[in-house]
Write a protein that holds these residues in place. Sequence first.
Motif, PDB file in Angstrom:
ATOM      1  N   UNK A 105      31.882 -77.151 -37.894  1.00 54.50           N
ATOM      2  CA  UNK A 105      31.746 -78.568 -37.538  1.00 54.50           C
ATOM      3  C   UNK A 105      30.813 -79.339 -38.455  1.00 54.50           C
ATOM      4  N   UNK A 106      29.848 -78.659 -39.066  1.00 54.97           N
ATOM      5  CA  UNK A 106      28.764 -79.340 -39.774  1.00 54.97           C
ATOM      6  C   UNK A 106      29.270 -80.314 -40.833  1.00 54.97           C
ATOM      7  N   UNK A 107      30.155 -79.869 -41.711  1.00 56.14           N
ATOM      8  CA  UNK A 107      30.595 -80.718 -42.822  1.00 56.14           C
ATOM      9  C   UNK A 107      31.292 -81.977 -42.308  1.00 56.14           C
ATOM     10  N   UNK A 108      32.146 -81.821 -41.311  1.00 57.47           N
ATOM     11  CA  UNK A 108      32.879 -82.971 -40.781  1.00 57.47           C
ATOM     12  C   UNK A 108      31.937 -83.970 -40.123  1.00 57.47           C
ATOM     13  N   UNK A 360      33.073 -82.154 -30.666  1.00 57.42           N
ATOM     14  CA  UNK A 360      33.715 -82.874 -31.765  1.00 57.42           C
ATOM     15  C   UNK A 360      34.658 -83.931 -31.205  1.00 57.42           C
ATOM     16  N   UNK A 361      34.709 -85.068 -31.875  1.00 57.30           N
ATOM     17  CA  UNK A 361      35.573 -86.155 -31.417  1.00 57.30           C
ATOM     18  C   UNK A 361      37.042 -85.784 -31.545  1.00 57.30           C
ATOM     19  N   UNK A 362      37.869 -86.506 -30.818  1.00 57.34           N
ATOM     20  CA  UNK A 362      39.324 -86.456 -30.979  1.00 57.34           C
ATOM     21  C   UNK A 362      39.715 -87.680 -31.810  1.00 57.34           C
ATOM     22  N   UNK A 363      40.101 -87.458 -33.051  1.00 56.66           N
ATOM     23  CA  UNK A 363      40.491 -88.565 -33.929  1.00 56.66           C
ATOM     24  C   UNK A 363      41.793 -88.185 -34.624  1.00 56.66           C
ATOM     25  N   UNK A 364      42.851 -88.929 -34.353  1.00 58.20           N
ATOM     26  CA  UNK A 364      44.101 -88.672 -35.049  1.00 58.20           C
ATOM     27  C   UNK A 364      45.309 -88.720 -34.139  1.00 58.20           C
ATOM     28  N   UNK A 365      46.449 -88.379 -34.716  1.00 66.15           N
ATOM     29  CA  UNK A 365      47.709 -88.376 -33.982  1.00 66.15           C
ATOM     30  C   UNK A 365      47.874 -87.070 -33.216  1.00 66.15           C
ATOM     31  N   UNK A 366      48.700 -87.122 -32.201  1.00 68.03           N
ATOM     32  CA  UNK A 366      49.038 -85.940 -31.428  1.00 68.03           C
ATOM     33  C   UNK A 366      50.534 -85.674 -31.531  1.00 68.03           C
ATOM     34  N   UNK A 372      51.026 -92.606 -30.776  1.00 68.75           N
ATOM     35  CA  UNK A 372      49.713 -92.613 -30.131  1.00 68.75           C
ATOM     36  C   UNK A 372      48.681 -92.013 -31.083  1.00 68.75           C
ATOM     37  N   UNK A 373      47.545 -92.708 -31.213  1.00 69.62           N
ATOM     38  CA  UNK A 373      46.431 -92.198 -32.005  1.00 69.62           C
ATOM     39  C   UNK A 373      45.199 -92.152 -31.102  1.00 69.62           C
ATOM     40  N   UNK A 410      41.240 -82.814 -34.798  1.00 70.88           N
ATOM     41  CA  UNK A 410      42.628 -82.769 -34.328  1.00 70.88           C
ATOM     42  C   UNK A 410      42.694 -82.827 -32.788  1.00 70.88           C
ATOM     43  N   UNK A 411      43.346 -83.849 -32.219  1.00 71.23           N
ATOM     44  CA  UNK A 411      43.431 -83.937 -30.758  1.00 71.23           C
ATOM     45  C   UNK A 411      44.196 -82.786 -30.106  1.00 71.23           C
ATOM     46  N   UNK A 412      45.020 -82.086 -30.892  1.00 69.47           N
ATOM     47  CA  UNK A 412      45.811 -80.982 -30.340  1.00 69.47           C
ATOM     48  C   UNK A 412      45.160 -79.614 -30.540  1.00 69.47           C
TER      49      UNK A 412
END
Length: 415
Positions: A105-108, A360-366, A372-373, A410-412
């Motif tokens: 997770x650190x780099x992101x 970690x956040x959920x950012x992106x498409x599923x 939906x984003x 990735x939300x998935x």
Amino acid sequence: MGKKVLVIGGGIVGLSTAYFLKKAGHDVTVVDKSTMDYGASYVNAGYLTPSHIVPLAAPGVMKQGLKWMFNSASPLYIKPRLNPSFLRWAWAFNKSCSQANVDRSIKAIRDINLISRELFTEIRNENDWQFQLERKGLLMYCQTESMLEHEIELAELAQQHGLEAREVSMEEVRQMEPDCELDIIGAVHYACDGHTTPTELMQDLKSSLPVMGVTIRKQEEVTTIERKNGQIIRVVTDKSEYQPDEVILAAGSWSSSLANQLGLDLLLEGGKGYRINAHGDNKIQMPAILCEAKAAVTPMNGYTRFAGTMEIAGINHHVRKERVNAIAQAAKRYYPGVQIEAEEIADAQCGLRPVSPDGMAYIGRTAKCSNLVLATGHAMMGWSMGPATGLLISELISGQPTSMDLSPFDPDRKF
């Protein structure tokens, strides 16, 4: 050609997304069920924190949470509940409290915070807005040797990842804070960090977005999201309905209930935090974290904000007096001369931060829904990551390469 985009959620993430989408030429509407003048985007510590590279789900956190479970005034309070979604989240959170989760997770976390930090400056300069934006860094105050050793280790980790961080002497601390008494044995300084007064930027966004052409609908609640052939075809609210090309789900802690309508099992819990605004002249010049107490201190325009705690206890805005008092008491332990009036403590407010199991956040498409984003789950860094999240979502919607790799968000992803 611009798309018709509906943003669900009017906090810092939703409004930042609307800002960048509109700049990219899209037709943007924001809907929010609240009056858009309270909640996590208004009561946070105002930090821009590239320094916070370790996610909430880290080794030892769940163990400590269990120890604190029966102390409702503790810095991390997880209220046990026989709720299926909470139990799934708690199980996944426990699994995620690992060194492996930290390492991946650190780099992101670093990269999205660094992007966002520069965007705060860019937004301010481009629009000639006057919201507070300072780069004094962040001090980590320690009252015990064990905590100081831990913070020095974290600073060394930050250094390894290219961030400006170092232990500072007590003489240096006194130079940074010449006018207030401190009861600490040592500190770490993150020069990479900055701070703001959140209400100022939120007001700028709410005032300027309609002028830019963004439609903002306050006190309008989404009731139904209709899907057909893997695509959202209609969004119904208690006041209207929409047929957007794209839907951005940025509803913070309420995102999971809306995602459920689309068949997404979005593991998310509301992490409640509190703030006290002290209007007296406390002479505090530097943002700081009171490490043992897990409380934050920010010199904002017009007041000093004392904030903190993480309370996982469901979706509610009930203010627990014992948690507010714990913040006030921590302030007085570290700053013996601090003045916080009884009415300021009584006026404390809270906000819910959306917490994913791995922090970690959920950012992106599923894969579950093509138009939906997701833009939620930022935990304690929603303010710091808000502008970068908005830019990244705008790039996705516009079909452009994103400014960073979004796979860690990735939300998935599976837990």
